[in-house]
Design a protein around this motif. Sequence first.
Motif, PDB file in Angstrom:
ATOM      1  N   MET A 143      22.607  43.906  30.648  1.00  0.00           N
ATOM      2  CA  MET A 143      22.058  42.769  31.378  1.00  0.00           C
ATOM      3  C   MET A 143      21.192  43.287  32.519  1.00  0.00           C
ATOM      4  N   THR A 144      20.008  42.729  32.646  1.00  0.00           N
ATOM      5  CA  THR A 144      19.052  43.182  33.653  1.00  0.00           C
ATOM      6  C   THR A 144      19.248  42.473  34.983  1.00  0.00           C
ATOM      7  N   TYR A 145      19.231  41.149  34.981  1.00  0.00           N
ATOM      8  CA  TYR A 145      19.320  40.434  36.251  1.00  0.00           C
ATOM      9  C   TYR A 145      20.110  39.139  36.103  1.00  0.00           C
ATOM     10  N   TYR A 146      20.517  38.647  37.249  1.00  0.00           N
ATOM     11  CA  TYR A 146      21.169  37.335  37.356  1.00  0.00           C
ATOM     12  C   TYR A 146      20.543  36.610  38.526  1.00  0.00           C
ATOM     13  N   ASP A 147      20.214  35.337  38.342  1.00  0.00           N
ATOM     14  CA  ASP A 147      19.651  34.509  39.400  1.00  0.00           C
ATOM     15  C   ASP A 147      20.751  33.582  39.921  1.00  0.00           C
ATOM     16  N   PRO A 148      21.303  33.857  41.110  1.00  0.00           N
ATOM     17  CA  PRO A 148      22.412  33.039  41.616  1.00  0.00           C
ATOM     18  C   PRO A 148      22.006  31.606  41.921  1.00  0.00           C
ATOM     19  N   GLU A 149      20.701  31.340  42.099  1.00  0.00           N
ATOM     20  CA  GLU A 149      20.259  29.972  42.390  1.00  0.00           C
ATOM     21  C   GLU A 149      20.277  29.092  41.148  1.00  0.00           C
ATOM     22  N   THR A 150      19.955  29.671  40.008  1.00  0.00           N
ATOM     23  CA  THR A 150      19.846  28.876  38.780  1.00  0.00           C
ATOM     24  C   THR A 150      20.938  29.182  37.764  1.00  0.00           C
ATOM     25  N   ALA A 166      14.998  54.343  40.979  1.00  0.00           N
ATOM     26  CA  ALA A 166      16.386  54.451  40.524  1.00  0.00           C
ATOM     27  C   ALA A 166      16.637  53.410  39.449  1.00  0.00           C
ATOM     28  N   ILE A 167      17.663  53.650  38.658  1.00  0.00           N
ATOM     29  CA  ILE A 167      18.121  52.647  37.703  1.00  0.00           C
ATOM     30  C   ILE A 167      19.604  52.387  37.929  1.00  0.00           C
ATOM     31  N   LEU A 168      20.035  51.198  37.557  1.00  0.00           N
ATOM     32  CA  LEU A 168      21.452  50.868  37.527  1.00  0.00           C
ATOM     33  C   LEU A 168      21.890  50.893  36.074  1.00  0.00           C
ATOM     34  N   ALA A 169      22.930  51.668  35.787  1.00  0.00           N
ATOM     35  CA  ALA A 169      23.365  51.796  34.391  1.00  0.00           C
ATOM     36  C   ALA A 169      24.881  51.867  34.307  1.00  0.00           C
ATOM     37  N   ASN A 170      25.381  51.359  33.188  1.00  0.00           N
ATOM     38  CA  ASN A 170      26.813  51.354  32.876  1.00  0.00           C
ATOM     39  C   ASN A 170      27.026  52.292  31.691  1.00  0.00           C
ATOM     40  N   VAL A 171      27.338  53.561  31.972  1.00  0.00           N
ATOM     41  CA  VAL A 171      27.479  54.549  30.898  1.00  0.00           C
ATOM     42  C   VAL A 171      28.903  55.078  30.773  1.00  0.00           C
ATOM     43  N   GLU A 172      29.775  54.606  31.628  1.00  0.00           N
ATOM     44  CA  GLU A 172      31.180  55.014  31.557  1.00  0.00           C
ATOM     45  C   GLU A 172      32.066  53.827  31.899  1.00  0.00           C
ATOM     46  N   MET A 219      21.122  51.295  26.795  1.00  0.00           N
ATOM     47  CA  MET A 219      20.654  51.263  28.178  1.00  0.00           C
ATOM     48  C   MET A 219      19.447  50.355  28.368  1.00  0.00           C
ATOM     49  N   SER A 220      18.869  49.853  27.290  1.00  0.00           N
ATOM     50  CA  SER A 220      17.751  48.916  27.424  1.00  0.00           C
ATOM     51  C   SER A 220      18.169  47.737  28.287  1.00  0.00           C
ATOM     52  N   GLY A 221      17.347  47.432  29.267  1.00  0.00           N
ATOM     53  CA  GLY A 221      17.670  46.366  30.208  1.00  0.00           C
ATOM     54  C   GLY A 221      18.178  46.888  31.538  1.00  0.00           C
ATOM     55  N   SER A 222      18.496  48.192  31.638  1.00  0.00           N
ATOM     56  CA  SER A 222      18.960  48.747  32.909  1.00  0.00           C
ATOM     57  C   SER A 222      17.908  48.512  33.990  1.00  0.00           C
ATOM     58  N   PRO A 223      18.281  47.898  35.114  1.00  0.00           N
ATOM     59  CA  PRO A 223      17.299  47.564  36.159  1.00  0.00           C
ATOM     60  C   PRO A 223      16.654  48.820  36.756  1.00  0.00           C
ATOM     61  N   ILE A 224      15.361  48.725  37.038  1.00  0.00           N
ATOM     62  CA  ILE A 224      14.631  49.768  37.755  1.00  0.00           C
ATOM     63  C   ILE A 224      14.377  49.271  39.164  1.00  0.00           C
ATOM     64  N   LEU A 225      14.811  50.045  40.164  1.00  0.00           N
ATOM     65  CA  LEU A 225      14.677  49.686  41.564  1.00  0.00           C
ATOM     66  C   LEU A 225      13.744  50.668  42.259  1.00  0.00           C
TER      67      LEU A 225
END
Length: 355
Positions: free
Chosen positions: A155-162, A259-265, A309-315
């Motif tokens: 999952m790339t992003y979540y919009d807390p407003e919508t 940087a990227i955020l990733a869930n690999v473990e 890892m497709s979808g990992s956010p790039i910051l």
Amino acid sequence: MYGPFQKARHALRGGAALVLALLLCAVVPAKAAGVTADGTDRTASARMLVPVGHTVGIKLFARGVMVVKAPESGTPADDCGLRTGDIIVKCGGVSVTSSEQFQSLLQENGETATDLQVRREGESMTLSVSPEQNETGAYCIGAWIRDSMAGIGTMTYYDPETGSFGALGHGITDSDTGILMPFASGSLLPSAVKAVKKGASGEAGELRGDFDLTGDLGDLSANTSSGIFGTLDPGEFTERLGDAIPVASAGEVHTGPAAILANVEGDAVKEYDIEILQIVEDAADSRDLVIAVTDPELLSITGGIVQGMSGSPILQDGKFAGAVTHVLLNDPSKGYGILMETMLEAGDPAASSVT
């Protein structure tokens, strides 16, 4: 690069469903815009989104059934003109909703010539097919078809407003035909990474995990070439997510450290260093960013970018720049990313008028 897929029998719709790895795609950058309920302008540069980076299980059901293998010569499917990539949407005037239902319609019609409404490359046509009995007495047309896919992605992003989300950064495509799966419905499921197959030159690695088919996190609303989109249900998953950050405009994204955020473990999402090597102008397939993994820890775990890892956010510079989409097979430490503006324009219900 949508997650590791395996064959699953009786996992979807209670029938046999082929579960296969997906291809990658994206589109050309465009500015996203919209308005919140209170009238606030929401251009891409003003949007605040939560970068997620957690793996999720994804199940998608197609609109109709897709022919995934060229019919053999002499079969009813070949005789009537069906081709690989055709989407059968109606049989005898009845909407086709699954492989099992399509087979039932053929049994009801027997050997009687039946009209098939087919979508081919965006055009609608009608073909007439005369089913034949196989050795077990069932009426068949001799076409390999698929109606659903399932696997693990990020999952790339979540919009807390919508309450909306975006994931993958590319569409869910059929692995045999490379065609974007026609979307009917789908949902997200809780997932955790159990193991990693490390990437190597010439061979993509992959995240290996599982997901719970009994507990949905939210519903899909669109499958586009720049990502999948939908709405999350409020709950434990959304409560564990971090804070929203500004979305970078295309002009703000630049070469250099990121940087990227990733869930690999397991269930952990961590930040890893990368470098944006190039901004690709007017990328035909939306490989907007050329990136390289520079983080020693991530390189030691995955070898770089792997399936899942497709979808990992790039910051970059405290802003949400984009998402990982592709890996270079000859060098898994490098790959491509999509600009967040592009991803939002493609299918986010909160972004402009794109549907």
